[in-house]
Write a protein that holds these residues in place. Structure first.
Motif, mmCIF file in Angstrom:
data_model
loop_
_atom_site.group_PDB
_atom_site.id
_atom_site.type_symbol
_atom_site.label_atom_id
_atom_site.label_comp_id
_atom_site.label_asym_id
_atom_site.label_seq_id
_atom_site.Cartn_x
_atom_site.Cartn_y
_atom_site.Cartn_z
ATOM 1 N N ALA A 17 10.697 74.222 86.271
ATOM 2 C CA ALA A 17 10.906 73.366 85.104
ATOM 3 C C ALA A 17 10.779 74.148 83.802
ATOM 4 O O ALA A 17 11.610 73.991 82.896
ATOM 5 C CB ALA A 17 9.908 72.208 85.124
ATOM 6 N N GLU A 18 9.738 74.975 83.685
ATOM 7 C CA GLU A 18 9.545 75.733 82.447
ATOM 8 C C GLU A 18 10.692 76.711 82.227
ATOM 9 O O GLU A 18 11.192 76.865 81.109
ATOM 10 C CB GLU A 18 8.215 76.489 82.485
ATOM 11 N N THR A 19 11.131 77.361 83.313
ATOM 12 C CA THR A 19 12.242 78.305 83.206
ATOM 13 C C THR A 19 13.511 77.605 82.739
ATOM 14 O O THR A 19 14.202 78.070 81.815
ATOM 15 C CB THR A 19 12.489 78.984 84.560
ATOM 16 N N ALA A 20 13.854 76.490 83.376
ATOM 17 C CA ALA A 20 15.091 75.783 83.037
ATOM 18 C C ALA A 20 15.070 75.270 81.603
ATOM 19 O O ALA A 20 16.055 75.404 80.864
ATOM 20 C CB ALA A 20 15.320 74.632 84.015
ATOM 21 N N GLU A 21 13.960 74.677 81.185
ATOM 22 C CA GLU A 21 13.873 74.138 79.830
ATOM 23 C C GLU A 21 13.943 75.242 78.793
ATOM 24 O O GLU A 21 14.656 75.121 77.777
ATOM 25 C CB GLU A 21 12.584 73.336 79.669
ATOM 26 N N ALA A 22 13.225 76.339 79.030
ATOM 27 C CA ALA A 22 13.239 77.445 78.071
ATOM 28 C C ALA A 22 14.638 78.032 77.932
ATOM 29 O O ALA A 22 15.134 78.235 76.810
ATOM 30 C CB ALA A 22 12.245 78.525 78.508
ATOM 31 N N ASN A 23 15.290 78.296 79.049
ATOM 32 C CA ASN A 23 16.593 78.950 78.984
ATOM 33 C C ASN A 23 17.688 78.016 78.477
ATOM 34 O O ASN A 23 18.625 78.458 77.795
ATOM 35 C CB ASN A 23 16.942 79.532 80.351
ATOM 36 N N ARG A 24 17.570 76.728 78.774
ATOM 37 C CA ARG A 24 18.547 75.792 78.207
ATOM 38 C C ARG A 24 18.459 75.784 76.686
ATOM 39 O O ARG A 24 19.477 75.893 75.980
ATOM 40 C CB ARG A 24 18.317 74.382 78.753
ATOM 41 N N ARG A 25 17.243 75.672 76.167
ATOM 42 C CA ARG A 25 17.058 75.640 74.721
ATOM 43 C C ARG A 25 17.453 76.973 74.083
ATOM 44 O O ARG A 25 18.053 76.994 73.004
ATOM 45 C CB ARG A 25 15.601 75.295 74.384
ATOM 46 N N TRP A 26 17.105 78.071 74.740
ATOM 47 C CA TRP A 26 17.429 79.400 74.201
ATOM 48 C C TRP A 26 18.938 79.572 74.038
ATOM 49 O O TRP A 26 19.427 79.950 72.977
ATOM 50 C CB TRP A 26 16.864 80.495 75.103
ATOM 51 N N TRP A 27 19.686 79.291 75.122
ATOM 52 C CA TRP A 27 21.123 79.521 75.066
ATOM 53 C C TRP A 27 21.840 78.481 74.222
ATOM 54 O O TRP A 27 22.893 78.771 73.639
ATOM 55 C CB TRP A 27 21.695 79.595 76.480
ATOM 56 N N ASP A 28 21.294 77.272 74.080
ATOM 57 C CA ASP A 28 21.855 76.307 73.140
ATOM 58 C C ASP A 28 21.823 76.874 71.728
ATOM 59 O O ASP A 28 22.787 76.750 70.956
ATOM 60 C CB ASP A 28 21.065 74.995 73.180
ATOM 61 N N ALA A 29 20.686 77.489 71.373
ATOM 62 C CA ALA A 29 20.532 78.041 70.029
ATOM 63 C C ALA A 29 21.287 79.357 69.868
ATOM 64 O O ALA A 29 21.782 79.676 68.777
ATOM 65 C CB ALA A 29 19.046 78.249 69.714
ATOM 66 N N VAL A 92 36.514 75.884 87.646
ATOM 67 C CA VAL A 92 35.572 74.933 87.084
ATOM 68 C C VAL A 92 34.392 75.743 86.570
ATOM 69 O O VAL A 92 33.777 76.505 87.328
ATOM 70 C CB VAL A 92 35.084 73.912 88.131
ATOM 71 N N ALA A 93 34.085 75.600 85.283
ATOM 72 C CA ALA A 93 33.022 76.375 84.648
ATOM 73 C C ALA A 93 31.769 75.517 84.525
ATOM 74 O O ALA A 93 31.802 74.444 83.927
ATOM 75 C CB ALA A 93 33.468 76.857 83.267
ATOM 76 N N VAL A 94 30.655 76.000 85.090
ATOM 77 C CA VAL A 94 29.391 75.272 85.058
ATOM 78 C C VAL A 94 28.350 76.101 84.324
ATOM 79 O O VAL A 94 28.216 77.304 84.563
ATOM 80 C CB VAL A 94 28.897 74.977 86.496
ATOM 81 N N ASP A 95 27.602 75.464 83.413
ATOM 82 C CA ASP A 95 26.532 76.159 82.711
ATOM 83 C C ASP A 95 25.432 75.162 82.363
ATOM 84 O O ASP A 95 25.703 73.977 82.122
ATOM 85 C CB ASP A 95 27.045 76.836 81.437
ATOM 86 N N LEU A 96 24.200 75.667 82.313
ATOM 87 C CA LEU A 96 23.057 74.826 81.960
ATOM 88 C C LEU A 96 23.075 74.447 80.490
ATOM 89 O O LEU A 96 22.575 73.389 80.094
ATOM 90 C CB LEU A 96 21.762 75.581 82.287
ATOM 91 N N SER A 97 23.649 75.320 79.649
ATOM 92 C CA SER A 97 23.559 75.170 78.203
ATOM 93 C C SER A 97 24.755 74.419 77.629
ATOM 94 O O SER A 97 25.899 74.897 77.706
ATOM 95 C CB SER A 97 23.461 76.552 77.545
ATOM 96 N N ILE A 98 24.503 73.286 77.005
ATOM 97 C CA ILE A 98 25.582 72.566 76.334
ATOM 98 C C ILE A 98 26.062 73.334 75.116
ATOM 99 O O ILE A 98 27.238 73.262 74.738
ATOM 100 C CB ILE A 98 25.116 71.135 75.930
#
Length: 266
Positions: A17-29, A92-98
């Motif tokens: 959970a910590e990894t996914a949340e950190a990296n999602r927010r990081w790559w969003d920014a 089909v392109a999939v990514d965690l970061s919107i």
């Protein structure tokens, strides 16, 4: 969106959970800045496997992609998927970061591709639904359980389908992330799998990468039902004088910087 200030950088545990949340927010920014800095090298519709500049157009690690349904895992702004579309594939392109996917939507080419926000360990695709899967420096080191990622890719691939992915060469984890001579001295144990974590001022992770050895990667693939066909370690080309983070001509001509795993589902 801006990055949370980094308070500390260290090796420590970081769960799913910590990894996914950190990296999602990081790559969003990070998405707009990353594209501004590296977009010229990556191209808008080019499939490059890593900082060395090894191009899928020349090496054909995926084989014939025409007419194939291809899943790009950790696609970023989907440059590789656009190239695939240009070769007659159905990507089909999939990514965690919107944020990365929005950056992809802002790129105007003649080959638009479907983009989906999803965790690489929970792909929103049916069993045995895709012909090929690929990832160029995508999700593999950015999840806490890469063995589960391999199993999820195996689930959505049809029997015989290729799974080809690139990541930082594991030997680089024993060396400082420095493009100069200081980056040629072993400082850490290659066998230390403790994650690399950048923390915010409150101690929460804001960026996480997970290390696995070459043997770990092979065992993950085999356990998920894959056969390893090749392990490509690109040499640094003479005409590439660019420095990208810890990748540089000096280091790249002495130690490998990228590992590309070429496999197929048995």
């Amino acid at each position: 969106m801006t990055h949370e200030p980094v308070g500390d950088v260290r090796r420590r545990a970081a769960d799913l959970a910590e990894t996914a949340e950190a990296n999602r927010r990081w790559w969003d920014a990070e998405a707009p800045e990353y594209y501004a800095e590296h977009g010229a090298f990556l191209g808008d519709a080019r499939f490059v496997w890593g900082p060395e500049g090894l191009d899928e157009a020349g090496v054909h690690l995926l084989g014939d992609v025409s007419g194939r349904l291809v899943l790009e895992v950790g696609a970023g702004a989907a440059q590789c998927s656009r190239w695939l579309a240009g070769q007659g594939a159905r990507p089909v392109a999939v990514d965690l970061s919107i944020g990365m996917l929005r950056q992809g939507r802002a790129i105007e080419t003649d080959a638009p591709v479907p983009m989906v926000q999803a965790d690489a360990c929970r792909l929103p695709l049916g069993d045995s639904s895709v012909d090929l899967a690929c990832s160029a420096y995508g999700a593999v080191p950015f999840v806490a359980d890469s063995a589960a990622l391999m199993q999820e890719v195996a689930r959505v691939l049809r029997p015989g389908g290729r799974w080809v992915f690139s990541a930082s060469h594991p030997v680089r984890w024993a060396l400082p992330d420095d493009p100069g001579e200081a980056g040629l001295v072993v400082r850490s144990s290659y066998f230390d799998r403790t994650p690399y974590v950048e923390e915010g001022l409150n101690g929460d992770a804001v960026y996480v990468e997970h290390h696995r050895t070459l043997g770990d990667r092979v065992r993950e693939l085999v356990a998920a039902g894959f056969v390893l066909d090749d392990l490509v370690e690109p040499a640094w080309p003479d005409d590439n004088e660019a420095t990208w983070g810890g990748w540089s001509p000096l280091r790249g001509r002495l130690v490998p910087g990228t590992a590309i795993f070429v496999s197929h589902l048995a």
